[in-house]
Each structure stands twice: as C-alpha cells, then as structure tokens.
Write a protein that holds these residues in place. Structure first.
Motif, mmCIF file in Angstrom:
data_model
loop_
_atom_site.group_PDB
_atom_site.id
_atom_site.type_symbol
_atom_site.label_atom_id
_atom_site.label_comp_id
_atom_site.label_asym_id
_atom_site.label_seq_id
_atom_site.Cartn_x
_atom_site.Cartn_y
_atom_site.Cartn_z
ATOM 1 N N UNK A 50 0.847 -1.194 0.000
ATOM 2 C CA UNK A 50 0.000 0.000 0.000
ATOM 3 C C UNK A 50 0.876 1.235 0.000
ATOM 4 N N UNK A 51 0.229 2.366 -0.270
ATOM 5 C CA UNK A 51 0.920 3.661 -0.285
ATOM 6 C C UNK A 51 1.766 3.812 0.974
ATOM 7 N N UNK A 52 3.005 4.228 0.787
ATOM 8 C CA UNK A 52 3.936 4.411 1.897
ATOM 9 C C UNK A 52 4.833 3.216 2.143
ATOM 10 N N UNK A 53 4.519 2.084 1.508
ATOM 11 C CA UNK A 53 5.324 0.884 1.689
ATOM 12 C C UNK A 53 6.686 1.023 1.026
ATOM 13 N N UNK A 54 7.625 0.220 1.471
ATOM 14 C CA UNK A 54 8.977 0.224 0.907
ATOM 15 C C UNK A 54 9.486 -1.210 0.825
ATOM 16 N N UNK A 79 11.802 1.221 -4.844
ATOM 17 C CA UNK A 79 11.295 0.538 -3.665
ATOM 18 C C UNK A 79 10.448 1.393 -2.749
ATOM 19 N N UNK A 80 9.968 2.539 -3.233
ATOM 20 C CA UNK A 80 9.132 3.427 -2.425
ATOM 21 C C UNK A 80 7.771 3.557 -3.101
ATOM 22 N N UNK A 81 6.714 3.187 -2.386
ATOM 23 C CA UNK A 81 5.352 3.280 -2.914
ATOM 24 C C UNK A 81 4.852 4.704 -2.683
ATOM 25 N N UNK A 82 5.040 5.546 -3.723
ATOM 26 C CA UNK A 82 4.702 6.966 -3.613
ATOM 27 C C UNK A 82 3.409 7.275 -4.371
ATOM 28 N N UNK A 83 3.073 8.552 -4.495
ATOM 29 C CA UNK A 83 1.823 8.950 -5.150
ATOM 30 C C UNK A 83 1.810 8.614 -6.641
#
Length: 125
Positions: A50-54, A79-83
C-alpha cells in the motif's frame, strides 16, 4: 431489390459506426516479463502493498508495472510506494476491472504478472 437496399443501408450504418468507435488506450502491455526482467523477489512472493510501503516487493511491483507501454509513466524502481505509483496501480486496477483501491494484493499481483493487452480507460492527467 428491397433486400439489397436494406443490406446496403446496414453496411453503411456499420461502416459509420466503425468510424466513431474509440480506439483503445495507447498503453498496450508487453508480454509478461521474464523472471530475469523483474527479479527483486520470487514471483511467488506477493505480499500486500500500500501507499507508503517500501522494500524489494515494491521494487518488483514497480518493475512489473513498467512493462506497460504507451503513455503511462515509467516508475522509478526505487522501492518506495509513492503517489506516482499509487496513481498507476489504481489505473492498472481499473483497466482490469478490479476495484480501484491502490492496494497491491492477490488479484493486482496477478494482473501485474499477466497484463491485459489493451486498456480503454484513459490514463489520468
């Protein structure tokens, strides 16, 4: 004579209708990537993201989403779940008839590994 006229009219209607159909979105998916193309994690490892995951699983989802051609942006495989990733995942979900949640889970992983050939949903601006 009347039947021939009717067939001619029907052909003209079909031809006119064909000209007004919208073409699929230019984002055609490439064939499913090989394990060498996106190998940050095993293809069997499909955690919920989900958003914010890494992490490595996010990298895998980013890499798989980049197999989509056309207009959708290529994601940085960082590796960063961003917008930007959220927007693309939601679009991919809509293209496959999935709920637009932005959460990468079982069905979303499945379509990341096996994308549709075309999408008729415009990529959001």
């Amino acid at each position: 004579m009347g039947q021939k006229r009717l067939l001619t009219a029907a052909a003209a209607v079909c031809a006119a209708a064909g000209l007004t159909l919208t073409a699929p979105h230019t984002a055609t998916a490439a064939p499913a990537p090989s394990s060498d193309a996106c190998s940050y994690v095993s293809s069997d490892f499909r955690p919920t993201l989900a958003y914010g995951g890494t992490g490595a699983a996010v990298r895998q989802a980013q890499c798989l989403s980049n197999t989509w051609g056309g207009r959708p942006p290529k994601l940085a495989v960082d590796g960063v779940y961003d917008t930007v990733m959220l927007k693309k995942i939601e679009w991919i979900q809509v293209c496959h008839g999935l709920p637009r949640s932005g959460v990468v889970e079982g069905r979303t992983w499945q379509v990341l590994y096996h994308p549709a050939l075309d999408c008729y949903v415009p990529y959001p601006a």
